[in-house]
Design an enzyme around this catalytic site. Structure first.
Site, PDB file in Angstrom:
ATOM      1  CE  LYS A   1      42.013  46.397  32.897  1.00  0.00           C
ATOM      2  NZ  LYS A   1      42.285  45.348  33.868  1.00  0.00           N
TER       3      LYS A   1
ATOM      4  CE  LYS B   1      41.198  48.377  41.022  1.00  0.00           C
ATOM      5  NZ  LYS B   1      42.157  47.550  40.280  1.00  0.00           N
TER       6      LYS B   1
ATOM      7  CG  HIS C   1      41.561  44.449  43.532  1.00  0.00           C
ATOM      8  ND1 HIS C   1      41.712  43.079  43.477  1.00  0.00           N
ATOM      9  CD2 HIS C   1      41.091  44.830  42.315  1.00  0.00           C
ATOM     10  CE1 HIS C   1      41.344  42.659  42.266  1.00  0.00           C
ATOM     11  NE2 HIS C   1      40.961  43.696  41.548  1.00  0.00           N
TER      12      HIS C   1
ATOM     13  CG  ASP D   1      44.903  45.459  37.093  1.00  0.00           C
ATOM     14  OD1 ASP D   1      44.840  44.441  37.801  1.00  0.00           O
ATOM     15  OD2 ASP D   1      44.137  45.689  36.158  1.00  0.00           O
TER      16      ASP D   1
ATOM     17  CE  LYS E   1      46.099  42.027  34.704  1.00  0.00           C
ATOM     18  NZ  LYS E   1      45.104  41.445  35.591  1.00  0.00           N
TER      19      LYS E   1
END
Length: 441
Positions: free
Chosen positions: A165, A191, A284, A193, A167
């Protein structure tokens, strides 16, 4: 002589309460809310017809095929307890209606046209039973849970992740720095986003390079295998594969895809590429709530989860349970088991309408992500067990001392919970105390 033309009742042909389902049938459970005045049998039969061979009238070409062989059948209807004018309609589809190895075709048939149907006020697909005869035509997850553990050399605990973040808006260099700090602090994964693709402020190739640098640096310093979910989702399938190829050339272990916005065809293509080239695939579920949030219309997430296991993915986001209602805990654990286990028994209390035998299709790791932090760790460890990925975005990067201490806090909390569990302590009751003890290390 011919046949009698005109509008006809679906239930005359498609409602067959005496039908014995076959082992090769795909079975569906629909939650049907008929329009006022439409009997439930007619509504259930209409669903079976419109999602298989039917149209609103008899056509002369019906005589050129065997309807009995190809039609969907509504074989059972039951009222939903506590709901007015809602029914569960069970429909059986013969296997010949579906193309092998195509989730796209399966969904086009079963949920393609029927949801806009006039006779229904609302319709929701609650569950599907996929017979082994059909699931065997799919490759499934590129690698599965055990192969992933072997690749990463990590056993006996959940894996830890973190979404970087903010993101959107970071440059590739600063993004890579955040990745390095989190991995260096003790996380297994970081990861992208879901909406980080290739925007003007950070093009995909730059991000891939800086993240790869961060991974290798963190691996060298910790002696552990690290990964970053490089989001390969793109506007075309060709571009998506191009990004996955570049990730493979960099030697990183895992890529990522948004499977609902990207589509099942793209997802299955990427999954095949990942197995052929030794990449893990993180999935996702962006857009899922558009489809699954309404209680009486749409598709339940357990169906989307089953579809993903067929299409292919090694991880999928599956909710967190923590802080939600008890009933949701059972339902969530129901589809978590559907993702991980080989055989799942029918259990209506957990929303599982059919027993599901996956035979040897590899399992998928459920990912708990969204609003969780270290104080949730005991509950998450107890609920999800070892075969899961616990992902803390703000719960890592929001640490007042910075990213690396946030990662350290998560790793220490996890190791403390796993050790306490292995020593026989009750995580549900003693969770906060276990975390408080860990703080003193």
């Amino acid at each position: 002589v011919g046949f009698k033309a005109g509008v006809k009742d679906y239930k005359l042909t498609y409602y067959t309460p005496d039908y014995e389902t076959k082992d090769t049938d795909i079975l569906a459970a629909f939650r049907v809310t008929p329009q006022p005045g439409v009997p439930p049998e007619e509504a259930g039969a209409a669903v079976a017809a419109e999602s298989s061979t039917g149209t609103w009238t008899t056509v002369w070409t019906d005589g050129l095929t065997s309807l009995d062989r190809y039609k969907g059948r509504c074989y059972h209807i039951e009222p939903v307890a506590g709901e007015e004018n809602q029914y569960i309609a069970y429909v059986a589809y013969p296997l010949d209606l579906f193309e092998e190895g195509s989730v796209t075709n399966m969904f086009t048939s079963i949920v393609g046209n029927v949801f806009g149907f006039k006779a229904l006020r609302a319709l929701r697909l609650e569950d599907l039973r996929i017979p082994p005869a059909y699931s065997k035509t799919f490759q499934g997850p590129p690698h599965g849970i055990q192969v992933e553990r072997d690749k990463l050399n990590k056993y006996g605990r959940p894996l830890l992740g973190c979404t970087i973040k903010p993101k959107l808006g970071l440059s590739a260099k600063n993004y890579g720095r955040a990745v390095y700090e989190c991995l260096r602090g003790g996380l297994d994964f970081t990861k992208d986003d879901e909406n980080v693709n290739s925007q003007p402020f950070m093009r995909w190739r730059d991000r891939f390079l800086f993240c790869a640098e961060a991974i290798y640096k963190a691996q060298a310093e910790t002696g552990e295998i690290k990964g970053h979910y490089l989001n390969a989702t793109a506007g075309t399938c060709e571009e998506m594969i191009k990004r996955a190829v570049f990730a493979r050339e960099l030697g990183v272990p895992i890529v990522m895809h948004d499977y609902l916005t990207g589509g099942f065809t793209a997802n299955t293509s990427l999954s095949h590429y990942c197995r052929d080239n030794g990449l893990l695939l993180h999935i996702h579920r962006a857009m899922h709530a558009v489809i699954d949030r309404q209680k009486n219309h749409g598709i339940h997430f357990r169906v989307l989860a089953k579809a993903l296991r067929m299409s292919g993915g090694d991880h999928i986001h599956s909710g967190t349970v923590v802080g939600k209602l008890e009933g949701e805990r059972d339902i969530t654990l129901g589809f978590v088991d559907l993702l991980r286990d080989d055989y799942i028994e029918k259990d209506r209390a957990r929303g599982i309408y059919f027993s599901q035998d996956w035979v040897s299709l590899p399992g998928v790791l459920p990912v708990a992500s969204g609003g969780i932090h270290v104080w949730h760790m005991p509950a998450l460890t107890e609920i999800f067990g070892d075969d899961s990925v616990l992902q803390f975005g703000g719960g890592t990067l929001g640490h007042p001392w910075g990213n690396a201490p946030g990662a350290v806090a998560n790793r220490v909390a996890l190791e403390a919970c796993v050790q306490a569990r292995n020593e026989g302590r009750d995580l549900a009751r003693e969770g906060n105390e276990i975390i408080r003890e860990a703080r003193k290390w």
